[in-house]
Design a protein around this motif. Sequence first.
Motif, PDB file in Angstrom:
ATOM      1  N   TRP A   1      54.064  19.183  39.660  1.00 51.55           N
ATOM      2  CA  TRP A   1      55.069  19.923  38.630  1.00 51.55           C
ATOM      3  C   TRP A   1      54.420  21.040  38.044  1.00 51.55           C
ATOM      4  O   TRP A   1      54.997  22.328  37.972  1.00 51.55           O
TER       5      TRP A   1
ATOM      6  N   ARG B   1      56.391  24.608  39.604  1.00 47.36           N
ATOM      7  CA  ARG B   1      57.257  25.064  38.847  1.00 47.36           C
ATOM      8  C   ARG B   1      57.502  26.648  38.838  1.00 47.36           C
ATOM      9  O   ARG B   1      56.124  27.251  39.184  1.00 47.36           O
TER      10      ARG B   1
ATOM     11  N   ASN C   1      54.943  34.745  39.596  1.00 47.89           N
ATOM     12  CA  ASN C   1      54.568  33.678  40.197  1.00 47.89           C
ATOM     13  C   ASN C   1      53.419  33.837  41.185  1.00 47.89           C
ATOM     14  O   ASN C   1      53.573  34.653  42.032  1.00 47.89           O
TER      15      ASN C   1
ATOM     16  N   THR D   1      64.738  26.810  46.756  1.00 47.57           N
ATOM     17  CA  THR D   1      65.639  26.186  45.404  1.00 47.57           C
ATOM     18  C   THR D   1      66.935  26.287  45.496  1.00 47.57           C
ATOM     19  O   THR D   1      67.353  27.270  46.411  1.00 47.57           O
TER      20      THR D   1
ATOM     21  N   LEU E   1      63.687  24.692  36.737  1.00 48.82           N
ATOM     22  CA  LEU E   1      62.418  24.369  37.488  1.00 48.82           C
ATOM     23  C   LEU E   1      61.086  24.212  36.337  1.00 48.82           C
ATOM     24  O   LEU E   1      60.154  23.784  36.578  1.00 48.82           O
ATOM     25  N   ARG E   2      61.715  24.948  35.171  1.00 48.47           N
ATOM     26  CA  ARG E   2      60.549  24.824  34.201  1.00 48.47           C
ATOM     27  C   ARG E   2      60.778  23.793  33.060  1.00 48.47           C
ATOM     28  O   ARG E   2      60.852  23.868  31.774  1.00 48.47           O
ATOM     29  N   SER E   3      61.848  22.870  33.452  1.00 49.30           N
ATOM     30  CA  SER E   3      62.182  21.674  32.570  1.00 49.30           C
ATOM     31  C   SER E   3      60.851  20.856  31.984  1.00 49.30           C
ATOM     32  O   SER E   3      59.673  21.253  32.313  1.00 49.30           O
TER      33      SER E   3
END
Length: 219
Positions: free
Chosen positions: A33, A37, A75, A164, A200-202
């Motif tokens: 994760w 992310r 990223n 994604t 994705l940054r949950s």
Amino acid sequence: MNNQNEDTEGGRNCCTCCLSFIFTAGLTSLFLWLSLRADKPKCSIQNFFIPALGKDPNSRDNTTLNFMVRCDNPNRDQGIYYDDVHLNFSTINTTKINSSALVLVGNYTVPKFYQGHKKKAKKWGQVKPLNNQTVLRAVLPNGSAVFRLDLKTQVRFKIVFWKTKRYGVEVGADVEVNGDGVKAHKKGIKMKKSDSSFPLRSSFPISVLMNLLVFFAIR
């Protein structure tokens, strides 16, 4: 009696193996994760120039908006696939009583493109206004003018060998133009988020958290 002790010992070993597996799976999930992310792209306005608002009398009729928007991919490991990037230019019509009303100046579309990790994409463009007078009327008494640039697109992240789903990006910023027709601030103007969604940054996965809690509680 010996058989009973062996059964008990075997049960403990099995329980220990199960807990070790849960703990390892939790740490693995946490690592994945954190490493996979993705952060949203960062957009800014680097250049903005309108010849008609400058001091050159020969350019009074040239109301073209010249600009450069930069998109940064923060990223380290994920690339970004951009759909067509739609740019909307507007300004405040100073001839109206309600000076907060925005008037559309023009539109521009940047064709879809791919951006590698830690890369910067500079997109230059020119926009011919729908109405030349809209640009000229934007000038304030002090000779400056304020324009609004809104950016809207959808992006997909490339993580290893897969992509994604699409996530919406909507950002915008005000641009002040001085008496020379150029962007008043030398530094780039960051475009702030209006409405974007990046699951994705949950938050930390609940299953991983539960696994770790069970492990430490039983210990």
